[in-house]
Write an enzyme that holds these catalytic residues in place. Structure first.
Site, PDB file in Angstrom:
ATOM      1  N   SER A 141      -8.556  15.903  -2.119  1.00  0.00           N
ATOM      2  CA  SER A 141      -7.293  15.219  -2.380  1.00  0.00           C
ATOM      3  C   SER A 141      -6.610  15.876  -3.574  1.00  0.00           C
ATOM      4  O   SER A 141      -7.276  16.437  -4.463  1.00  0.00           O
ATOM      5  CB  SER A 141      -7.548  13.746  -2.696  1.00  0.00           C
ATOM      6  OG  SER A 141      -6.368  13.093  -3.127  1.00  0.00           O
ATOM      7  N   TYR A 154     -11.300   5.973  -6.817  1.00  0.00           N
ATOM      8  CA  TYR A 154     -11.004   7.059  -5.873  1.00  0.00           C
ATOM      9  C   TYR A 154     -10.827   8.384  -6.612  1.00  0.00           C
ATOM     10  O   TYR A 154     -11.378   9.421  -6.210  1.00  0.00           O
ATOM     11  CB  TYR A 154      -9.747   6.717  -5.088  1.00  0.00           C
ATOM     12  CG  TYR A 154      -9.429   7.684  -3.968  1.00  0.00           C
ATOM     13  CD1 TYR A 154     -10.119   7.620  -2.754  1.00  0.00           C
ATOM     14  CD2 TYR A 154      -8.429   8.634  -4.114  1.00  0.00           C
ATOM     15  CE1 TYR A 154      -9.820   8.497  -1.727  1.00  0.00           C
ATOM     16  CE2 TYR A 154      -8.125   9.501  -3.086  1.00  0.00           C
ATOM     17  CZ  TYR A 154      -8.819   9.435  -1.893  1.00  0.00           C
ATOM     18  OH  TYR A 154      -8.525  10.318  -0.876  1.00  0.00           O
TER      19      TYR A 154
END
Length: 318
Positions: A141, A154
């Site tokens: 990501s 996250y």
């Protein structure tokens, strides 16, 4: 990568994993699909068969379970003789300040995303070393390179995933035809934002500009075909965001909070819940989320207004 590879895909029931499975299916691959939700996984398998996969085998698997992951990869080897590519896309998400998110939710996000990646890597690389070839493509990501408030679990996990992928790529350099790559998308139109655990009071959403999962899947496919390039950062604004984070940390930190509030949280209210962190919700699994291009202009305008306001506030403080 062979013309008709044997490909293991984790997180294959939804989002980028499902789109990646379909991309390989269109190339005539043999697919072993893994996810926690059996019904959504079977639906993804049916789509892959219709898209042109030679063979498709769905295997219910939780990547945080090391024995289950070992069984997944070993089962693929025993049935098909080899594993040519592994795409690791399984992940969960939680919204909320670090002190708001229940500790067990925070820990589970990190366990699934980071330790799950380690489990998949161990199993796949052991097989790749035996056969002296193979490519592991990890879906990371943009949030493995920068930080944002209200997504601490996250972000923590994805920073770890990026570091782990880099280490793995270094450790296979002695094997000429074994590779580890990481594809790092920014905001993507997938269901994960609605399925994330949430303690902010507002649903999450992908910040603009929003990529399609198919575009990310094409990058995954290119990484499998041309794995010499270790890292692929996606999104037209991602290099500028990383540069701002690195070169102008004070400005970045002043702007990121207001921008998250405007561009990464929807107006729709939601009660606190743990989403898919502990168990799947197959009814919410799909390739796409709710974030088609019809809403981008309004959000882009709101984001620009938020950035302008935050910038003005910063100037006033100085």
């Amino acid at each position: 990568m062979p013309e008709h590879p044997v490909v293991v895909v984790t997180g294959a029931s939804s989002g980028i994993g499902r789109a990646s499975a379909l991309a390989f299916a269109a190339q005539g691959a043999t697919l072993v699909l893994a996810a926690r939700g059996g019904s959504a996984l079977r639906a993804a398998a049916a789509e892959c068969r219709a898209a042109g996969a030679r063979h498709v085998e769905p295997v219910v698997t939780d990547v945080s379970d090391r024995d289950a992951v070992d069984g997944l990869v070993d089962g693929a080897r025993r049935r098909w003789g080899r594993v040519d590519v592994c795409v690791h896309a399984a992940a969960v998400m939680a919204y909320g300040r670090v002190d708001e998110v229940p500790p067990e939710v925070f820990d589970r996000v990190v366990t699934t995303n980071l330790l799950g990646t380690a489990n998949v890597a161990r199993a796949c690389l052991a097989q790749f070393r035996r056969q002296r070839s193979g490519t592991l493509v990890v879906v990371g990501s943009l949030l493995g390179r920068v930080t944002t408030p209200r997504m601490g679990a996250y972000v923590t996990s994805k920073w770890g995933v990026r570091g782990l992928a880099r280490i793995l790529s270094q450790e296979v350099r002695d094997l000429g035809d074994v590779h580890v790559c990481i594809v790092e998308p920014a905001g993507t139109d997938t269901p994960i934002y609605r399925q994330a655990a949430n303690y902010t009071g507002r649903y999450g959403r992908p910040p603009v500009p929003v990529d399609s999962p198919e575009r990310v899947a094409r990058s995954v496919l290119r990484a499998a075909r041309h794995p010499r390039r270790h890292s692929r950062l996606l999104g037209p604004t991602s290099p500028f965001i990383v540069a701002g984070f690195t070169l102008l940390p004070g400005v970045y930190d002043a702007l990121v909070g207001p921008l998250v509030a405007v561009g990464a949280l929807a107006r729709e209210r939601v009660a606190p819940h743990d989403g898919t962190v502990f168990a799947p919700r197959p009814e919410g699994d799909a390739t796409h989320g709710l974030w088609g291009r019809h809403w981008l202009r309004a959000v882009a305008a709101a984001g620009a207004a938020g950035a302008a306001g935050a910038g003005a506030a910063l100037v006033r403080r100085r």
